[in-house]
Motif scaffolding. Structure first.
Motif, short mmCIF file in Angstrom:
data_model
loop_
_atom_site.label_atom_id
_atom_site.label_comp_id
_atom_site.label_asym_id
_atom_site.label_seq_id
_atom_site.Cartn_x
_atom_site.Cartn_y
_atom_site.Cartn_z
N THR A 1 19.44 -62.34 -117.52
CA THR A 1 20.60 -62.82 -116.76
C THR A 1 20.26 -63.21 -115.32
O THR A 1 21.14 -63.27 -114.47
N LYS A 2 19.01 -63.48 -115.02
CA LYS A 2 18.64 -63.81 -113.64
C LYS A 2 19.23 -65.13 -113.16
O LYS A 2 19.42 -65.33 -111.97
N TYR A 3 19.53 -66.05 -114.08
CA TYR A 3 20.07 -67.34 -113.69
C TYR A 3 21.57 -67.45 -113.96
O TYR A 3 22.29 -68.06 -113.19
N ILE A 4 21.99 -66.89 -115.08
CA ILE A 4 23.40 -66.90 -115.45
C ILE A 4 23.78 -65.48 -115.82
O ILE A 4 23.22 -64.90 -116.75
N PHE A 5 24.74 -64.91 -115.10
CA PHE A 5 25.01 -63.48 -115.18
C PHE A 5 25.59 -63.06 -116.53
O PHE A 5 25.25 -62.02 -117.06
N THR A 6 26.45 -63.85 -117.12
CA THR A 6 27.11 -63.48 -118.36
C THR A 6 26.49 -64.21 -119.54
O THR A 6 25.48 -64.88 -119.42
N ALA A 7 27.14 -64.10 -120.69
CA ALA A 7 26.67 -64.79 -121.88
C ALA A 7 27.05 -66.27 -121.88
O ALA A 7 26.71 -67.00 -122.80
N ASP A 8 27.78 -66.71 -120.83
CA ASP A 8 28.09 -68.13 -120.71
C ASP A 8 26.81 -68.93 -120.55
O ASP A 8 25.79 -68.43 -120.08
N HIS A 9 26.87 -70.18 -120.91
CA HIS A 9 25.68 -71.02 -120.86
C HIS A 9 25.61 -71.89 -119.62
O HIS A 9 24.62 -72.60 -119.42
N ASN A 10 26.64 -71.86 -118.76
CA ASN A 10 26.60 -72.67 -117.56
C ASN A 10 27.66 -72.17 -116.58
O ASN A 10 28.58 -71.44 -116.95
N PHE A 11 27.51 -72.57 -115.32
CA PHE A 11 28.55 -72.36 -114.33
C PHE A 11 28.34 -73.31 -113.16
O PHE A 11 27.25 -73.86 -112.97
N VAL A 12 29.41 -73.53 -112.41
CA VAL A 12 29.35 -74.33 -111.19
C VAL A 12 29.86 -73.47 -110.04
O VAL A 12 30.64 -72.54 -110.25
N ALA A 13 29.39 -73.76 -108.84
CA ALA A 13 29.80 -72.96 -107.69
C ALA A 13 29.80 -73.83 -106.43
O ALA A 13 28.91 -74.67 -106.25
N LEU A 14 30.80 -73.62 -105.61
CA LEU A 14 30.80 -74.17 -104.26
C LEU A 14 30.28 -73.05 -103.37
O LEU A 14 31.02 -72.17 -102.94
N SER A 15 28.97 -73.05 -103.12
CA SER A 15 28.34 -71.90 -102.48
C SER A 15 28.41 -71.96 -100.95
O SER A 15 28.27 -70.93 -100.29
N GLU A 16 28.60 -73.15 -100.39
CA GLU A 16 28.76 -73.26 -98.93
C GLU A 16 29.93 -74.19 -98.61
O GLU A 16 30.08 -75.25 -99.21
N TYR A 17 30.75 -73.78 -97.65
CA TYR A 17 31.80 -74.63 -97.09
C TYR A 17 32.10 -74.07 -95.70
O TYR A 17 32.68 -73.03 -95.53
N TYR A 18 31.62 -74.76 -94.68
CA TYR A 18 31.67 -74.21 -93.34
C TYR A 18 31.96 -75.27 -92.29
O TYR A 18 31.79 -76.46 -92.51
N VAL A 19 32.40 -74.78 -91.13
CA VAL A 19 32.52 -75.58 -89.93
C VAL A 19 31.52 -75.04 -88.92
O VAL A 19 31.39 -73.81 -88.76
N ASN A 20 30.83 -75.93 -88.23
CA ASN A 20 29.73 -75.52 -87.36
C ASN A 20 29.86 -76.16 -85.98
O ASN A 20 30.32 -77.28 -85.84
N TYR A 21 29.48 -75.39 -84.94
CA TYR A 21 29.39 -75.94 -83.58
C TYR A 21 28.02 -75.61 -83.02
O TYR A 21 27.54 -74.47 -83.13
N ASN A 22 27.39 -76.60 -82.40
CA ASN A 22 26.09 -76.39 -81.79
C ASN A 22 26.08 -77.01 -80.40
O ASN A 22 26.40 -78.19 -80.22
N GLY A 23 25.72 -76.19 -79.39
CA GLY A 23 25.64 -76.69 -78.03
C GLY A 23 25.35 -75.59 -77.04
O GLY A 23 25.68 -74.43 -77.27
N TYR A 24 24.66 -75.96 -75.95
CA TYR A 24 24.36 -75.02 -74.87
C TYR A 24 23.55 -73.81 -75.36
O TYR A 24 23.68 -72.70 -74.85
N GLY A 25 22.71 -74.02 -76.36
CA GLY A 25 21.89 -72.94 -76.89
C GLY A 25 22.58 -72.10 -77.94
O GLY A 25 21.95 -71.23 -78.55
N PHE A 26 23.88 -72.34 -78.18
CA PHE A 26 24.64 -71.57 -79.15
C PHE A 26 24.83 -72.35 -80.44
O PHE A 26 24.96 -73.58 -80.43
#
Length: 412
Positions: free
Chosen positions: A93-118
């Protein structure tokens, strides 16, 4: 009337600027990802052999910053293509946790700010700290939800702070509260993390604190210093220390005792050109008054945490999915890395885990020999093949196995 005309003109101009900025931000954005085919075989001695296969896609999209702000999305899809048995006893089960044969996931969805070293990020995201990591060795990386702040405005120093509440394992499609990874009996406020990393040519040092609400506090420090022995040889001794202590309502235990653990490790690296050799030793102190006799909890990693003697299939911590309990004792590991050329690199390692014995528990001594190589196919940029073989031996033959992992990957 003139004021109305001026105001209208400014409004239209600002709207046009905003529209133009958004269009340019999307046009100048980045799309990246990978396609991986990964096969795993467990040859158990004795026991039912297991196999897993997955074809996975990772697609990440991120717009160019507008006044320092941007957003990102990462989509993952995993499918075993019908090449794995329907019998759950024969499936790993290292790739798929259950007995299902596939899955999809939205693993990242973020808002980001970068500036002044932060850099400030909020939402679902990948995080890299000593004991919360993406563990990106299979198809889908592990991700978390929450808020992250890093500051790198001082030369050689990075300061990080996180407030995290949910975790998605690398073989699952959905997020669960962090306390569930520690088998907590009630909802908590997740984990707060503070850390600092300092690195120069000679010195590397880290200090991190994890506050798992109503479960435990984890403190980690490490440091190493590089010494130039000759013109071609560099020696780097390093030390690490980690401690866990139950906190708050202490809702996560082994049923009788609170969490409490101390880990000490030492590593010596010798580097000469393309050759690197590491020898490491790690001990987990026994404490019969603590949960699992003082074992160390690292439930948000997969033997990918900072402990020096971790291997491909085993380690000294109670890692994510680890079914053993009383991992108290000592371990050592020797590793040889060699870069043959720009396209081919290889690694050979041997680790030995010597645990204390307790009546009625399943923690068993074992040793593990791993051989890896990665070949980058230079004629097709981004295409590579990785082969990993692990040989696990033990006095208890039920724990012995040979594991083979093969990955073909195309990055873009």
């Amino acid at each position: 009337m003139k004021k109305i005309i001026v105001a209208s003109s400014l409004l239209l101009a600002s709207q046009a600027f905003a529209d133009s900025a958004i269009v340019d931000s999307i046009k100048n954005g980045k799309v990246s990802g990978n396609i991986r085919a990964y096969n795993l075989v467990n040859d158990k001695k004795p026991g039912q052999d297991q196999q897993a296969f997955a074809l996975g896609v990772k697609l990440h999209a991120e717009n160019a910053p507008i006044f320092g702000f941007n957003a990102g999305l990462t989509f993952n899809s995993v499918d075993d293509m019908g090449l794995v048995s329907n019998n759950v006893d024969k499936r790993d089960t290292k790739y798929i946790f259950t007995a299902d044969h596939n899955f999809v996931a939205l693993s990242e969805y973020y808002v980001n700010y970068n500036g002044y070293g932060f850099n400030v990020r909020t939402g679902s995201q990948e995080v890299e700290t000593p004991f919360i990591k993406t563990s990106d060795a299979h198809i889908v990386p592990a991700t978390v939800t929450g808020h992250a702040l890093t500051y790198s405005g001082v030369e050689n120093l990075k300061i990080s702070a996180f407030m995290l509440d949910k975790f998605k394992g690398r073989n699952k499609s959905s997020f669960t509260p962090i306390e569930a990874e520690y088998k907590a009996t009630k909802a908590t406020k997740g984990v707060t993390v503070g850390g600092a990393d300092y690195a120069t040519k000679e010195i590397k040092a880290s200090a991190y604190y994890y506050g798992f609400s109503d479960i435990m506090n984890l403190t980690y420090v490490s440091g190493g210093y590089s010494i130039t022995a000759t013109d071609s040889i560099t020696v780097t001794p390093s030390l690490q220390y980690a401690a866990e202590k139950a906190a708050g309502e202490k809702v996560s235990t082994d049923g009788t005792n609170d969490i409490g653990s101390k880990v000490m490790g030492a590593n010596v690296n010798v580097t000469s050109g393309n050759l690197k050799v590491d020898v490491a030793y790690v001990t987990v102190k026994e404490d019969l008054s603590k949960a699992n006799n003082g074992a160390f909890y690292s439930r948000m990693t997969y033997f990918t945490d900072a402990i020096y003697t971790n291997s491909m299939t085993h380690g000294m911590a109670l890692s994510n999915g680890d079914k053993e309990t009383n991992k108290v004792g000592s371990s050592y590991k020797a590793t040889v890395n060699y870069t043959v050329n720009a396209d081919l690199s290889t690694k050979l390692s041997y680790a030995k885990y010597d645990y204390k014995e307790y009546t009625g528990v399943t923690t068993i001594d074992r040793s593990e020999t791993d051989w890896d190589f990665t070949y980058k196919i230079s004629s097709i940029p981004g295409l590579s093949y990785t082969n990993r073989i692990g040989l696990v031996s033990s006095d208890n033959t039920a724990k012995a196995l040979t594991q083979w992992r093969a990955q073909l990957q195309m990055t873009f």
